[in-house]
Design a protein around this motif. Structure first.
Motif, mmCIF file in Angstrom:
data_model
loop_
_atom_site.group_PDB
_atom_site.id
_atom_site.type_symbol
_atom_site.label_atom_id
_atom_site.label_comp_id
_atom_site.label_asym_id
_atom_site.label_seq_id
_atom_site.Cartn_x
_atom_site.Cartn_y
_atom_site.Cartn_z
ATOM 1 N N LYS A 52 -6.203 4.844 -11.641
ATOM 2 C CA LYS A 52 -6.941 4.841 -10.382
ATOM 3 C C LYS A 52 -6.676 3.586 -9.561
ATOM 4 C CE LYS A 52 -9.350 8.696 -10.594
ATOM 5 N NZ LYS A 52 -9.253 9.746 -9.535
ATOM 6 N N GLY A 53 -6.120 2.573 -10.195
ATOM 7 C CA GLY A 53 -5.859 1.326 -9.487
ATOM 8 C C GLY A 53 -7.086 0.472 -9.285
ATOM 9 N N TRP A 54 -8.142 0.711 -10.067
ATOM 10 C CA TRP A 54 -9.394 -0.023 -9.909
ATOM 11 C C TRP A 54 -9.395 -1.355 -10.658
ATOM 12 C CZ3 TRP A 54 -13.028 4.787 -10.843
ATOM 13 C CH2 TRP A 54 -12.938 5.620 -9.724
ATOM 14 N N ILE A 55 -8.388 -1.585 -11.475
ATOM 15 C CA ILE A 55 -8.310 -2.830 -12.221
ATOM 16 C C ILE A 55 -6.843 -3.136 -12.493
ATOM 17 C CG2 ILE A 55 -8.489 -1.688 -14.476
ATOM 18 C CD1 ILE A 55 -10.162 -4.087 -15.430
ATOM 19 N N GLU B 184 0.827 -1.205 0.000
ATOM 20 C CA GLU B 184 0.000 0.000 0.000
ATOM 21 C C GLU B 184 0.860 1.253 0.000
ATOM 22 O OE1 GLU B 184 -3.797 -1.880 2.428
ATOM 23 O OE2 GLU B 184 -2.712 -0.128 3.202
ATOM 24 N N HIS B 185 1.951 1.219 0.773
ATOM 25 C CA HIS B 185 2.853 2.362 0.789
ATOM 26 C C HIS B 185 3.507 2.562 -0.559
ATOM 27 C CE1 HIS B 185 6.839 4.264 1.359
ATOM 28 N NE2 HIS B 185 6.166 5.055 2.181
ATOM 29 N N ASP B 186 3.930 1.445 -1.199
ATOM 30 C CA ASP B 186 4.588 1.554 -2.503
ATOM 31 C C ASP B 186 3.647 2.114 -3.547
ATOM 32 O OD1 ASP B 186 6.887 0.575 -1.482
ATOM 33 O OD2 ASP B 186 6.601 -1.493 -2.172
ATOM 34 N N VAL B 187 2.396 1.623 -3.545
ATOM 35 C CA VAL B 187 1.435 2.096 -4.535
ATOM 36 C C VAL B 187 1.193 3.572 -4.378
ATOM 37 C CG1 VAL B 187 -0.987 1.970 -5.230
ATOM 38 C CG2 VAL B 187 0.306 -0.131 -4.840
ATOM 39 N N THR B 188 0.969 4.009 -3.104
ATOM 40 C CA THR B 188 0.665 5.421 -2.864
ATOM 41 C C THR B 188 1.819 6.317 -3.247
ATOM 42 O OG1 THR B 188 -0.761 4.775 -1.030
ATOM 43 C CG2 THR B 188 -0.075 7.089 -1.129
ATOM 44 N N SER B 189 3.039 5.970 -2.780
ATOM 45 C CA SER B 189 4.185 6.824 -3.069
ATOM 46 C C SER B 189 4.542 6.809 -4.540
ATOM 47 C CB SER B 189 5.400 6.372 -2.238
ATOM 48 O OG SER B 189 5.726 5.035 -2.548
ATOM 49 N N SER B 190 4.418 5.650 -5.192
ATOM 50 C CA SER B 190 4.749 5.566 -6.608
ATOM 51 C C SER B 190 3.801 6.404 -7.430
ATOM 52 C CB SER B 190 4.699 4.111 -7.090
ATOM 53 O OG SER B 190 5.646 3.329 -6.408
ATOM 54 N N ILE C 257 4.823 -2.823 -10.333
ATOM 55 C CA ILE C 257 4.764 -2.599 -8.899
ATOM 56 C C ILE C 257 3.416 -2.016 -8.509
ATOM 57 C CG2 ILE C 257 5.803 -1.346 -6.973
ATOM 58 C CD1 ILE C 257 8.424 -1.407 -8.505
ATOM 59 N N LEU C 258 2.930 -1.087 -9.355
ATOM 60 C CA LEU C 258 1.664 -0.430 -9.052
ATOM 61 C C LEU C 258 0.503 -1.396 -9.117
ATOM 62 C CD1 LEU C 258 1.897 2.982 -10.912
ATOM 63 C CD2 LEU C 258 2.257 2.530 -8.497
#
Length: 515
Positions: free
Chosen positions: A361-364, A16-22, A510-511
């Motif tokens: 958005k990371g929804w899929i 979660e941290h990687d996704v947000t920061s990336s 990664i995302l």
């Protein structure tokens, strides 16, 4: 195939941290880049690539319209009581039909329409590999230049000898065959992962715009008395290809690192998104055996073959269907034949923008996104063909179905079309060459099969229904294979050092890891 990235406990624990920061870093980088410079260099690449595909498709599609004027008698109507559409009653205001110059049978016309692809499939893999090793600028540019030269020579060849005309069209295809894999290799170097679907839709949509513009213009040119009418279709669009080549040489470069006028912020953004320049990576030989055993690559190839069969059935045969079955005159025929390509262009761009937005958005996940949009691009056109098969002589319904279903065919750019880069950025051009060569075999196979289904003496609605049923079945079946076996994981054989996967993984891996 399971991703090494997913197995990493470090990444799993901090995902979660990687996704947000990336995501935050990507947005900040893009904001900085947008505020520098008047126009981005990759935008220039996109514009010139778009125009290149527009010109190259103008040189490919013109024959589909010109052949209606070239052939003296396309289909003799011998029995009006058969399963055919009634011909409209001619009026005094109708455009007079000039007899064609050639007496070609339906089978010969199928050979003519497919001759371009005899050469086209041969240079796909060499074109992609040369572009990977030497850069795509000259490969793409010279491919279009020589296509233009052979296009200009086409009328002369047709008047000289039937076999000579076939050879010239095959040479034009041989030249054009390098364009798609060369552009794919350039996109792998120029375009950040989260922009690829949208950017590919913009660039490759040039083929649709080229078709939209060329079909009505070619229909009008065929009615002119000057220079025989139909030869102008080859002279004019071939000349445009040579003019485009001059501009391409001045404005485009092989990679961001070689561009002398690129903004430092843009090159920094591209490098951080994609990774080190391909020139900085160790040279690798082509893993041919790995290609043969790579099931996800086979999934792309088979999906492209199914979509290509539908496309080329429509691309090469639609003007003949509208002329012989629906009885449109050549000008109306050309204009209406362009409508499906216009809706495909608009739909492809809108759908790919939406697809990239969902990814951002990371929804899929990227894998599910490709499967979803590939299914959309297969199912809707396939069922549209089934609708056309039963629309019969209703001209309005046929054109509405063609236009609406073609709009969803452009979703393929967010489906399998960019999947090669996910599997191996190093060999994206070569792999695209392999799959595009296989799919474009349909370019001459589909007209050949249609020529044997359609009766040379009397074309009927029943015969054309068989053509549409076959295309729909192939498209639906190949999409199922893609759903089962597609992947977006970079393959182990793609990396010079398999142990360094985490360090060199693309940002989007990664995302959005596969679920």
């Amino acid at each position: 195939m399971t991703s090494h990235i997913e197995e990493s406990p470090i990444i799993n624990s901090d995902i979660e941290h990687d996704v947000t920061s990336s995501r935050r870093n990507l947005v900040e980088d893009e904001f900085v880049e947008e505020t520098t410079g008047w126009i981005k260099c990759r935008t220039v690449l996109g514009i010139m690539g778009f125009l290149g595909f527009a010109v190259v498709y103008a040189m490919r599609v013109n024959l589909s319209v010109a052949i209606v004027a070239m052939v003296n008698s396309t289909t003799p109507q011998t029995n009006s009581s058969l399963d055919v559409c009634p011909a409209p009653i001619p009026t005094n205001t109708s455009t007079p039909t000039r007899p064609g110059d050639f007496n070609w049978s339906v089978q010969q016309q199928g050979i003519v329409l497919g001759s371009f692809f005899y050469g086209y499939v041969l240079t796909q893999v060499p074109g992609g590999r040369i572009a990977e090793l030497c850069g795509g600028k000259l490969v793409y540019g010279l491919g279009i230049f020589f296509t233009a030269v052979f296009t200009i020579l086409s009328p002369i060849a047709a008047y000289t000898d039937f076999s000579f005309f076939i050879a010239v069209r095959a040479l034009a295809g041989l030249s054009e065959g390098v364009t798609y894999p060369a552009m794919h290799a350039m996109l792998a170097k120029w375009i950040p992962p989260l922009e690829r679907s949208k950017f590919a839709a913009y660039v490759y949509a040039g083929s649709n715009i080229g078709t939209v513009i060329t079909l009505p213009i070619s229909g009008w040119l065929c009615t002119l008395e000057f220079a025989g009418g139909w030869p102008l279709c080859f002279y004019i669009f071939g000349g445009l290809g040579i003019v485009w080549f001059i501009g391409w040489l001045f404005f485009v470069y092989d990679s961001p690192q070689k561009h002398p006028r690129i903004c430092p912020k843009e090159i920094e953004y591209i490098t951080r998104s994609i990774g080190p320049a391909q020139e900085d990576k160790p040279a690798m030989s082509i893993p041919w055996c790995k290609f043969l055993t790579c099931v996800p690559l086979w999934a792309i190839l088979i999906a492209q073959c199914g979509q290509a069969w539908v496309f080329y059935t429509q691309f090469t045969e639609l003007p003949s269907y509208m002329n012989n079955i629906l009885h449109f005159d050549i000008v109306s025929n050309a204009r209406l034949s362009a409508l499906p390509y216009l809706t495909a262009w608009i739909g492809g761009i809108l759908l790919c923008i939406f697809a990239d937005w969902l990814l951002a958005k990371g929804w899929i996940s990227r894998l599910n996104s490709m499967k979803l949009w590939n299914t959309v691009s297969a199912f809707v056109p396939a069922f549209g063909l089934l609708g056309i098969a039963w629309a019969g002589c209703d001209r309005v319904s046929v054109m509405l179905l063609l236009s609406l279903t073609s709009a969803f065919g452009g979703a393929a750019y967010a489906g399998n079309q960019m999947n090669h880069i996910d599997l191996s950025p190093q060999f994206a051009g070569t792999m695209y060459g392999i799959t595009n060569a296989a799919s474009n075999i349909c370019g001459f196979l589909a007209p050949y099969v249609v020529g044997h289904i359609i009766n040379a003496d009397q074309q009927t609605l029943g015969q054309w229904r068989e053509v549409f049923y076959l295309a729909a079945a192939i498209d639906l079946g190949t999409n199922l294979f893609y759903l089962f076996f597609a992947s977006t994981e970079e393959q182990d054989w793609s990396r010079p050092d398999n142990d360094d996967m985490t360090a060199s993984a693309p940002v989007e891996s990664i995302l959005f890891p596969e679920s």
